[in-house]
Design an enzyme around this catalytic site. Sequence first.
Site, PDB file in Angstrom:
ATOM      1  N   TRP A 181       0.864  -1.179   0.000  1.00 23.81           N
ATOM      2  CA  TRP A 181       0.000   0.000   0.000  1.00 23.81           C
ATOM      3  C   TRP A 181       0.907   1.238   0.000  1.00 23.81           C
ATOM      4  O   TRP A 181       1.843   1.309   0.805  1.00 23.81           O
ATOM      5  CB  TRP A 181      -0.920   0.063   1.231  1.00 23.81           C
ATOM      6  CG  TRP A 181      -1.631   1.379   1.289  1.00 23.81           C
ATOM      7  CD1 TRP A 181      -2.678   1.774   0.507  1.00 23.81           C
ATOM      8  CD2 TRP A 181      -1.278   2.508   2.104  1.00 23.81           C
ATOM      9  NE1 TRP A 181      -3.010   3.081   0.799  1.00 23.81           N
ATOM     10  CE2 TRP A 181      -2.176   3.554   1.768  1.00 23.81           C
ATOM     11  CE3 TRP A 181      -0.296   2.738   3.074  1.00 23.81           C
ATOM     12  CZ2 TRP A 181      -2.115   4.807   2.374  1.00 23.81           C
ATOM     13  CZ3 TRP A 181      -0.234   3.998   3.683  1.00 23.81           C
ATOM     14  CH2 TRP A 181      -1.143   5.011   3.340  1.00 23.81           C
ATOM     15  N   GLU A 222      -2.954  -2.994  -2.514  1.00 18.82           N
ATOM     16  CA  GLU A 222      -4.101  -2.429  -1.781  1.00 18.82           C
ATOM     17  C   GLU A 222      -4.465  -1.039  -2.293  1.00 18.82           C
ATOM     18  O   GLU A 222      -3.665  -0.120  -2.266  1.00 18.82           O
ATOM     19  CB  GLU A 222      -3.754  -2.349  -0.279  1.00 18.82           C
ATOM     20  CG  GLU A 222      -4.878  -1.760   0.567  1.00 18.82           C
ATOM     21  CD  GLU A 222      -4.524  -1.681   2.051  1.00 18.82           C
ATOM     22  OE1 GLU A 222      -3.386  -2.040   2.426  1.00 18.82           O
ATOM     23  OE2 GLU A 222      -5.388  -1.245   2.833  1.00 18.82           O
ATOM     24  N   LYS A 224      -7.018   2.500  -2.410  1.00 22.01           N
ATOM     25  CA  LYS A 224      -7.628   3.402  -1.430  1.00 22.01           C
ATOM     26  C   LYS A 224      -8.378   4.498  -2.165  1.00 22.01           C
ATOM     27  O   LYS A 224      -8.004   4.883  -3.274  1.00 22.01           O
ATOM     28  CB  LYS A 224      -6.525   3.992  -0.536  1.00 22.01           C
ATOM     29  CG  LYS A 224      -7.026   4.807   0.644  1.00 22.01           C
ATOM     30  CD  LYS A 224      -5.938   4.952   1.688  1.00 22.01           C
ATOM     31  CE  LYS A 224      -6.348   5.916   2.787  1.00 22.01           C
ATOM     32  NZ  LYS A 224      -5.404   5.904   3.909  1.00 22.01           N
ATOM     33  N   ASP A 255      -9.636  -3.243   1.441  1.00 22.98           N
ATOM     34  CA  ASP A 255      -9.732  -2.696   2.795  1.00 22.98           C
ATOM     35  C   ASP A 255     -11.129  -2.100   2.945  1.00 22.98           C
ATOM     36  O   ASP A 255     -11.561  -1.292   2.120  1.00 22.98           O
ATOM     37  CB  ASP A 255      -8.640  -1.633   2.995  1.00 22.98           C
ATOM     38  CG  ASP A 255      -8.618  -1.048   4.400  1.00 22.98           C
ATOM     39  OD1 ASP A 255      -9.684  -0.619   4.883  1.00 22.98           O
ATOM     40  OD2 ASP A 255      -7.538  -0.997   5.011  1.00 22.98           O
ATOM     41  N   HIS A 258     -11.678   1.654   2.530  1.00 18.34           N
ATOM     42  CA  HIS A 258     -11.096   2.336   1.380  1.00 18.34           C
ATOM     43  C   HIS A 258     -12.061   2.545   0.221  1.00 18.34           C
ATOM     44  O   HIS A 258     -11.655   2.622  -0.934  1.00 18.34           O
ATOM     45  CB  HIS A 258      -9.848   1.571   0.901  1.00 18.34           C
ATOM     46  CG  HIS A 258      -8.703   1.690   1.852  1.00 18.34           C
ATOM     47  ND1 HIS A 258      -7.422   1.281   1.562  1.00 18.34           N
ATOM     48  CD2 HIS A 258      -8.648   2.214   3.100  1.00 18.34           C
ATOM     49  CE1 HIS A 258      -6.625   1.524   2.583  1.00 18.34           C
ATOM     50  NE2 HIS A 258      -7.345   2.085   3.538  1.00 18.34           N
ATOM     51  N   HIS A 282      -8.540  -6.424   4.304  1.00 19.90           N
ATOM     52  CA  HIS A 282      -8.209  -5.634   5.480  1.00 19.90           C
ATOM     53  C   HIS A 282      -9.552  -5.320   6.128  1.00 19.90           C
ATOM     54  O   HIS A 282     -10.254  -4.407   5.693  1.00 19.90           O
ATOM     55  CB  HIS A 282      -7.461  -4.355   5.113  1.00 19.90           C
ATOM     56  CG  HIS A 282      -5.980  -4.548   5.059  1.00 19.90           C
ATOM     57  ND1 HIS A 282      -5.083  -3.521   4.911  1.00 19.90           N
ATOM     58  CD2 HIS A 282      -5.242  -5.680   5.171  1.00 19.90           C
ATOM     59  CE1 HIS A 282      -3.850  -4.015   4.926  1.00 19.90           C
ATOM     60  NE2 HIS A 282      -3.918  -5.318   5.070  1.00 19.90           N
ATOM     61  N   ASP A 290     -12.109   6.779   6.503  1.00 16.92           N
ATOM     62  CA  ASP A 290     -11.265   5.608   6.756  1.00 16.92           C
ATOM     63  C   ASP A 290     -10.652   5.702   8.158  1.00 16.92           C
ATOM     64  O   ASP A 290      -9.447   5.821   8.321  1.00 16.92           O
ATOM     65  CB  ASP A 290     -10.169   5.570   5.677  1.00 16.92           C
ATOM     66  CG  ASP A 290      -9.253   4.377   5.812  1.00 16.92           C
ATOM     67  OD1 ASP A 290      -9.698   3.338   6.310  1.00 16.92           O
ATOM     68  OD2 ASP A 290      -8.077   4.488   5.404  1.00 16.92           O
ATOM     69  N   ASP A 292     -10.554   3.567  10.701  1.00 15.47           N
ATOM     70  CA  ASP A 292      -9.925   2.387  11.289  1.00 15.47           C
ATOM     71  C   ASP A 292     -10.347   2.127  12.738  1.00 15.47           C
ATOM     72  O   ASP A 292      -9.512   1.874  13.608  1.00 15.47           O
ATOM     73  CB  ASP A 292      -8.391   2.479  11.177  1.00 15.47           C
ATOM     74  CG  ASP A 292      -7.922   2.350   9.731  1.00 15.47           C
ATOM     75  OD1 ASP A 292      -8.053   1.262   9.168  1.00 15.47           O
ATOM     76  OD2 ASP A 292      -7.431   3.354   9.169  1.00 15.47           O
ATOM     77  N   ASP A 322      -7.289  -4.551   9.956  1.00 13.47           N
ATOM     78  CA  ASP A 322      -6.611  -3.261   9.848  1.00 13.47           C
ATOM     79  C   ASP A 322      -7.418  -2.198  10.583  1.00 13.47           C
ATOM     80  O   ASP A 322      -8.331  -1.596  10.021  1.00 13.47           O
ATOM     81  CB  ASP A 322      -6.420  -2.887   8.369  1.00 13.47           C
ATOM     82  CG  ASP A 322      -5.546  -1.641   8.213  1.00 13.47           C
ATOM     83  OD1 ASP A 322      -5.024  -1.148   9.230  1.00 13.47           O
ATOM     84  OD2 ASP A 322      -5.382  -1.171   7.072  1.00 13.47           O
TER      85      ASP A 322
HETATM   86  C1  RNT Z   1      -3.780   2.637   4.888  1.00 15.98           C
HETATM   87  C2  RNT Z   1      -3.934   1.199   4.596  1.00 15.98           C
HETATM   88  C3  RNT Z   1      -2.829   0.321   5.084  1.00 15.98           C
HETATM   89  C4  RNT Z   1      -2.380   0.679   6.481  1.00 15.98           C
HETATM   90  C5  RNT Z   1      -1.341  -0.261   7.030  1.00 15.98           C
HETATM   91  C6  RNT Z   1      -0.727   0.244   8.275  1.00 15.98           C
HETATM   92  O1  RNT Z   1      -4.900   3.379   4.632  1.00 15.98           O
HETATM   93  O2  RNT Z   1      -5.157   0.740   5.071  1.00 15.98           O
HETATM   94  O3  RNT Z   1      -3.223  -1.005   4.995  1.00 15.98           O
HETATM   95  O4  RNT Z   1      -3.441   0.765   7.369  1.00 15.98           O
HETATM   96  O5  RNT Z   1      -0.430  -0.547   6.044  1.00 15.98           O
HETATM   97 ZN    ZN Z   2      -5.448  -1.423   4.926  1.00 16.59          ZN
END
Ligand code: RNT
Ligand code: ZN
Length: 414
Positions: A181, A222, A224, A255, A258, A282, A290, A292, A322
Amino acid sequence: MTNSYDSARAQFADWGVDTEAALAALTTVPISVHCWQGDDVAGFETKTGTSGGGIQATGNHPGRARNPDELRADLDFAFAQIPGKHRLNLHACYLDSDENPDRDAIAYHHFTPWVDWAKDNGLGLDFNPTFFAHAKADDNLTLSHPDAGVRDFWIEHGKRCREIAATMGRELGSAAVNNIWVPDGSKDTPVDRMAARRRLEASLDAIMADKLPKSELIDAVESKLFGIGVESMTVGSHEFYLGYAIRKGTALCLDMGHFHPTESVADKLSSVALSVEDILLHVSRPVRWDSDHVILLNDDLLAMAQELVFADLLPRTRIGLDFFDATISRTAAWVIGVRNMQKALLRAFLLPQTQLKAMEEMLDFTGRLVLSEEARDLPFAAVWAEHCARADVPTGTHLLATLESYQAKVAGRG
Ligand code: RNT
Ligand code: ZN
């Protein structure tokens, strides 16, 4: 075996569901637990940069792991509260070494304490290059940077990470995912998106030029939607990486944070799976963006698990988590998140899949709705409690007490 499990087992049997088969299926699914929840994505290098690539861990709860030993101790505790054998997902900036190599000089030996620990604990390892929190990433451009020198630095980092991951996979006898990523993007409207995307593609090709055996390494990319500081364009968008994964044969990482907030990532699985062999998840919880947050046993997670099970995608999906919440006990965050992922999978395994699919096939949408809604009242909790009892891990108020007493132990860390 408890009385409540016996009665739950009989109830599920009435629906044609075998709880023992569901529990057996659950034990075959490893979860790749992200190291970065343990220390707010800080890592253990001497930092040269200021940028976090738009990744924000907010909060200042006491107890953050400050070094690899503390992080491993926290992980040992967390894994002891989670049924089953799992994996640890390491980021390159979590090296464990007295040397302080720059990102383009890291090597396998900087990570051997992690491999020894994984071996001792029967865990698999996964890996991620760290393309953020570094002076050469401060403008949120790495693999797509216009300067070839900067790109080459990050290409070298990517290559080394791939080698490290493959060696981990070989050492542990279980293929490691190396997930790429990058934060690359543009705060304001760019005028040459194509040039940036061509550069990213060429850099990825350079990183993955060497063929490495799939028994040791799975390459993943990955996408986003946007990040803080790159609101107008992300070079590695979903379309970019979906196309890349299809054309180059890499795994695609989805993810859950994302995409646009109303998009269902669960819905994407079956479409992606028609064109991409390996999927990496993720699993995360975006709140308005985003953000998390720790994953909950909510509709999004249940839908994801149900798709994985009903579409038979578990054999070619790696489930990684994640999220990073620094306002609560970090070990509790891990434990709750991993257990929620497991609970969601268990529920999916316990649904009357055959009947539901048959009804849909017959266009009996009323029956499908009745059965789905009645199924919500099935005694899933008793089956989960039985699973935890067999694995000797606590539930309910015992879990709370266990988590609290560990947090009290680590709260004094500076
Ligand atoms: C960032 C991505 C990525 C990170 C990690 C720490 O938006 O989601 O996966 O969260 O690499
Ligand atoms: Zn991620």
